[in-house]
Write a protein that holds these residues in place. Structure first.
Motif, PDB file in Angstrom:
ATOM      1  N   UNK A 243      82.120 110.749  67.607  1.00 10.15           N
ATOM      2  CA  UNK A 243      82.044 109.517  66.480  1.00 10.15           C
ATOM      3  C   UNK A 243      81.536 108.325  67.234  1.00 10.15           C
TER       4      UNK A 243
ATOM      5  N   UNK B 105      67.701  95.623  63.453  1.00 18.00           N
ATOM      6  CA  UNK B 105      67.213  95.028  62.274  1.00 18.00           C
ATOM      7  C   UNK B 105      67.466  93.408  62.230  1.00 18.00           C
ATOM      8  N   UNK B 106      68.724  93.229  62.581  1.00 17.57           N
ATOM      9  CA  UNK B 106      68.855  91.702  62.877  1.00 17.57           C
ATOM     10  C   UNK B 106      68.052  91.096  63.717  1.00 17.57           C
TER      11      UNK B 106
ATOM     12  N   UNK C 234      75.844  90.116  70.487  1.00 13.11           N
ATOM     13  CA  UNK C 234      76.223  91.246  69.617  1.00 13.11           C
ATOM     14  C   UNK C 234      76.274  92.384  70.520  1.00 13.11           C
TER      15      UNK C 234
ATOM     16  N   UNK D 208      79.436  92.500  72.934  1.00 11.63           N
ATOM     17  CA  UNK D 208      80.397  92.623  71.872  1.00 11.63           C
ATOM     18  C   UNK D 208      80.532  94.047  71.817  1.00 11.63           C
ATOM     19  N   UNK D 209      79.539  94.944  71.334  1.00 10.58           N
ATOM     20  CA  UNK D 209      79.346  96.380  71.293  1.00 10.58           C
ATOM     21  C   UNK D 209      79.875  96.965  72.402  1.00 10.58           C
TER      22      UNK D 209
ATOM     23  N   UNK E 198      75.564  86.118  67.913  1.00 14.34           N
ATOM     24  CA  UNK E 198      76.209  86.081  66.637  1.00 14.34           C
ATOM     25  C   UNK E 198      76.548  84.663  66.181  1.00 14.34           C
TER      26      UNK E 198
ATOM     27  N   UNK F 153      83.599  97.043  72.664  1.00 14.23           N
ATOM     28  CA  UNK F 153      84.197  98.008  71.693  1.00 14.23           C
ATOM     29  C   UNK F 153      84.224  99.366  72.464  1.00 14.23           C
TER      30      UNK F 153
ATOM     31  N   UNK G  62      79.956  95.944  60.744  1.00 13.05           N
ATOM     32  CA  UNK G  62      79.868  97.101  61.865  1.00 13.05           C
ATOM     33  C   UNK G  62      80.874  96.532  62.878  1.00 13.05           C
ATOM     34  N   UNK G  63      80.669  95.224  63.392  1.00 17.01           N
ATOM     35  CA  UNK G  63      81.434  94.789  64.714  1.00 17.01           C
ATOM     36  C   UNK G  63      82.937  95.059  64.300  1.00 17.01           C
TER      37      UNK G  63
ATOM     38  N   UNK H  66      74.284 103.887  64.335  1.00 15.43           N
ATOM     39  CA  UNK H  66      74.318 103.052  63.281  1.00 15.43           C
ATOM     40  C   UNK H  66      74.218 101.646  63.599  1.00 15.43           C
ATOM     41  N   UNK H  67      75.249 101.103  64.807  1.00 18.81           N
ATOM     42  CA  UNK H  67      75.123  99.852  65.206  1.00 18.81           C
ATOM     43  C   UNK H  67      73.933  99.495  65.781  1.00 18.81           C
TER      44      UNK H  67
ATOM     45  N   UNK I 159      85.409  91.157  72.936  1.00 16.74           N
ATOM     46  CA  UNK I 159      84.956  91.185  71.666  1.00 16.74           C
ATOM     47  C   UNK I 159      85.379  89.876  71.049  1.00 16.74           C
TER      48      UNK I 159
ATOM     49  N   UNK J  40      71.558  98.480  63.340  1.00 20.01           N
ATOM     50  CA  UNK J  40      71.817  97.171  62.486  1.00 20.01           C
ATOM     51  C   UNK J  40      71.348  96.009  63.485  1.00 20.01           C
TER      52      UNK J  40
ATOM     53  N   UNK K 244      81.255 104.350  58.304  1.00 18.00           N
ATOM     54  CA  UNK K 244      80.115 104.313  58.684  1.00 18.00           C
ATOM     55  C   UNK K 244      78.901 104.315  57.739  1.00 18.00           C
TER      56      UNK K 244
ATOM     57  N   UNK L 264      77.902 108.513  66.960  1.00 19.18           N
ATOM     58  CA  UNK L 264      77.394 108.194  65.644  1.00 19.18           C
ATOM     59  C   UNK L 264      77.264 106.680  65.261  1.00 19.18           C
ATOM     60  N   UNK L 265      78.529 105.891  65.876  1.00 15.16           N
ATOM     61  CA  UNK L 265      78.474 104.630  65.549  1.00 15.16           C
ATOM     62  C   UNK L 265      77.470 103.824  66.241  1.00 15.16           C
TER      63      UNK L 265
ATOM     64  N   UNK M 141      71.731  91.572  56.200  1.00 12.52           N
ATOM     65  CA  UNK M 141      71.583  91.882  57.784  1.00 12.52           C
ATOM     66  C   UNK M 141      73.102  91.311  58.154  1.00 12.52           C
TER      67      UNK M 141
ATOM     68  N   UNK N  29      87.089 102.099  73.263  1.00 19.90           N
ATOM     69  CA  UNK N  29      87.254 103.437  73.151  1.00 19.90           C
ATOM     70  C   UNK N  29      87.315 104.311  74.336  1.00 19.90           C
TER      71      UNK N  29
END
Lengths: 112, 467
Positions: free
Chosen positions: A80, A94-95, A27, A30-31, A104, A34, B154-155, A87-88, A21, A91, B131, A83-84, B147, A38
């Protein structure tokens, strides 16, 4: 097997995740790091669950449920995390639509 | 319990109203009706039992009077937020009902954070809280700043969640339970403190400091608050932050007994000192009011952390007053800011001449944030610092630092007053992007009156703590 092995494995995985990370610039990677963090936590939870169960059995309880809550916790983390991810990734997409990149290093518009 | 269940249901209602209602104004009215109902429901719970009696959930969620009162404060602040900023929420994008739904879900997460009794619930509460915020931050899909802010948030948010989980697991490994009271009981007999437990506590401390944006874990805050749509920054900087601070206190209050030694106070005092210094000194150099408020929210979090330093009744009373007066003042300033064309200090030039009512209310908000007597903000800061002094009076340097930082904050807050009253407007562009309604200044003045009322008579709020 002693619990130590599991702890070391989980902590090594966790540290790999943290390092990733902090050092990677993509990105998505990095994800992934993460997620690795977890999942190392999940592994450790299951190991500790087994450990506390064995300890309760050794202490003389005949039919114990000790340690069961850690395994439940694992499922919560999975849900969870899913769910993350939903959303992630949205995003990140979208970026990507706006900048055509997931690097990044592009994230510098907000600096003064 | 009322707060959690009703806000989650309201979120679902808002999602469906997005399907069936096409008019944005109507959606705002529905959301306002729901939030008023929600605040009434939380108030009803204050004196009596919850409407939902679920004894099986006691091991997971246990609401104290204090948690209920903070719940009332959060819902009241949200009510004012919806009423003052409803039109700005409608202007953010097309999916107005979804924004409201997400905010109700955030409130449900806040409700969990106010009453968790188990580390599992802490984790779920934090996630339910954050979230939806990732989505709200990125609500302007075509705006690159939005954005960027949402990706950063988020990160960083997911990263700190990973750290929090590692902390929880290490504590579980050492203690064999996720229940806060069990952990607290076991920790009393385990001296010296177990290595894994200590490591877990430190990781939890870091991740909670991250969530409340205490320095040195604050670096995401200015960027995220700056990039997010201004209306949602208001929500994040107030309601979410207060909920996170209360969760911070609740987590370390009962369960971390062995940690309550002088070592704990050294750690937290360093955290507070860094937060106050970074927040205040950086805020001085900002040109954009939005970014200045982002840094000021960091420094306000520093004051709220005195409750984590002290863990006494003063601290709890302080958080109650501080939470309400800070939230109302910041929501008020942001509700004006999100209507303005120019969000630098120059945008406020000559506002007092055109809109005397709004300028007066803004002055009260700014005075409250800076901690001038007769406002709620002053009493909040007073209670926080006296909480610290009551728990350990040998930290004189910290209290002096806090007072000096409040003095520094006067500089950048009063620049708004100076711009409004003592500078002339040079350009011909109107102050506001959209015409403000006649009711808006009246509402702002009502909020300002409420802040002064808390500042004069805090007992109207505090009496509920001792029912």
């Amino acid at each position: 097997m002693p619990i130590n092995y599991y702890i070391f494995l989980a902590i090594i995985l966790f540290c790999i995740g943290v390092t990733g990370v902090l050092t990677r610039r993509n990105a998505i990677i990095i994800f992934m790091c993460i997620e690795l963090m977890l999942n190392s936590v999940n592994l450790l939870l299951v190991a500790f669950s087994k450990m506390h169960h064995a300890r309760a059995l050794a202490a003389g309880a005949a039919n114990t449920t000790a340690g069961i809550e850690a395994q439940l916790f694992v499922f919560f983390i999975m849900v969870v995390a899913a769910a993350e991810v939903a959303v992630g990734l949205a995003i990140i997409v979208m970026m990507y639509r706006n900048t055509h990149s997931v690097d990044i290093n592009f994230l510098n518009r907000l600096k003064n | 319990m009322n707060l959690i269940i009703i806000s989650a249901l309201s979120g679902v209602v808002m999602m469906f109203s997005g399907l069936f209602v096409k008019n944005n104004r109507t959606i705002s009215y529905i959301a306002t009706a729901l939030i008023i109902f929600l605040s009434l429901a939380t108030m009803c719970e204050l004196g009596a039992k919850s409407w939902f009696n679920i004894p099986q959930a006691e091991a997971m969620l246990r609401t104290s009077v204090y948690g209920k009162l903070i719940g009332v404060i959060l819902t009241i602040a949200t009510t004012f937020y919806f009423v003052l900023s409803g039109k700005d929420i409608e202007r953010v994008g097309k999916h107005v009902a979804d924004y409201y739904a997400l905010m109700f879900f955030v409130l449900a997460g806040a409700g969990i954070l106010l009453s968790f009794q188990n580390l599992l619930m802490l984790f779920l509460g934090v996630e339910i809280l954050t979230i939806p915020l990732f989505i709200l931050t990125g609500a302007q899909k075509q705006n690159l700043k939005s954005n960027e802010a949402s990706l950063k948030y988020f990160l960083m948010g997911a990263f700190s969640t990973g750290i929090m989980l590692m902390g929880i697991v290490l504590i579980y490994g050492a203690m064999g339970s996720f229940d806060l009271s069990v952990i607290g009981k076991k920790a009393q007999f385990a001296t010296p403190i177990h290595g894994a437990n200590l490591m877990g506590l430190l990781l939890l401390l870091a991740s909670m400091a991250f969530k409340v944006s205490a320095a040195p874990f604050h670096f995401w805050t200015p960027d995220v608050y700056d990039g997010a749509p201004t209306v949602f920054t208001s929500f994040m900087a107030t309601i979410v932050k207060v909920a996170a601070v209360v969760a911070f206190i609740r987590l370390f209050e009962g369960s971390m007994e062995p940690f309550h030694t002088s070592k704990w106070q050294i750690l937290v005092s360093i955290l507070i000192a860094c937060t106050l210094l970074v927040g205040n000194i950086t805020a001085v150099f900002q040109q954009s009011v939005k970014r200045m408020l982002a840094y000021s929210s960091i420094s306000q979090a520093g004051y709220m952390l005195f409750a984590v330093f002290a863990f006494n009744a003063f601290g709890k009373e302080g958080i109650t007053i501080y939470g309400l007066s800070y939230s109302l003042a910041t929501i008020g300033i942001f509700s004006v800011l999100s209507k303005m064309q120019d969000i630098t200090f120059d945008g406020f030039n000559g506002l007092a001449r055109q809109y005397p009512g709004i300028a007066f209310a803004l002055t009260v908000f700014v005075l409250s944030l800076a901690g001038i007597p007769l406002t709620g903000g002053f009493l909040g800061k007073f209670y926080m610092i006296s909480a610290g002094a009551a728990s350990n009076s040998s930290y004189t340097w910290l209290f002096i630092l806090a007072i000096l930082c409040a003095a520094v904050s006067v500089y950048y807050y009063f620049r708004i007053i100076q711009a409004m009253y003592f500078k002339e407007r040079v350009s011909d562009t109107p102050v506001f992007e959209v015409p403000v309604s006649k009711a808006f200044p009246i509402l702002l003045i009502v909020v300002a009156a409420l802040i002064i009322l808390i500042g004069i008579n805090p007992q109207i709020l505090l009496q509920y703590l001792y029912f």
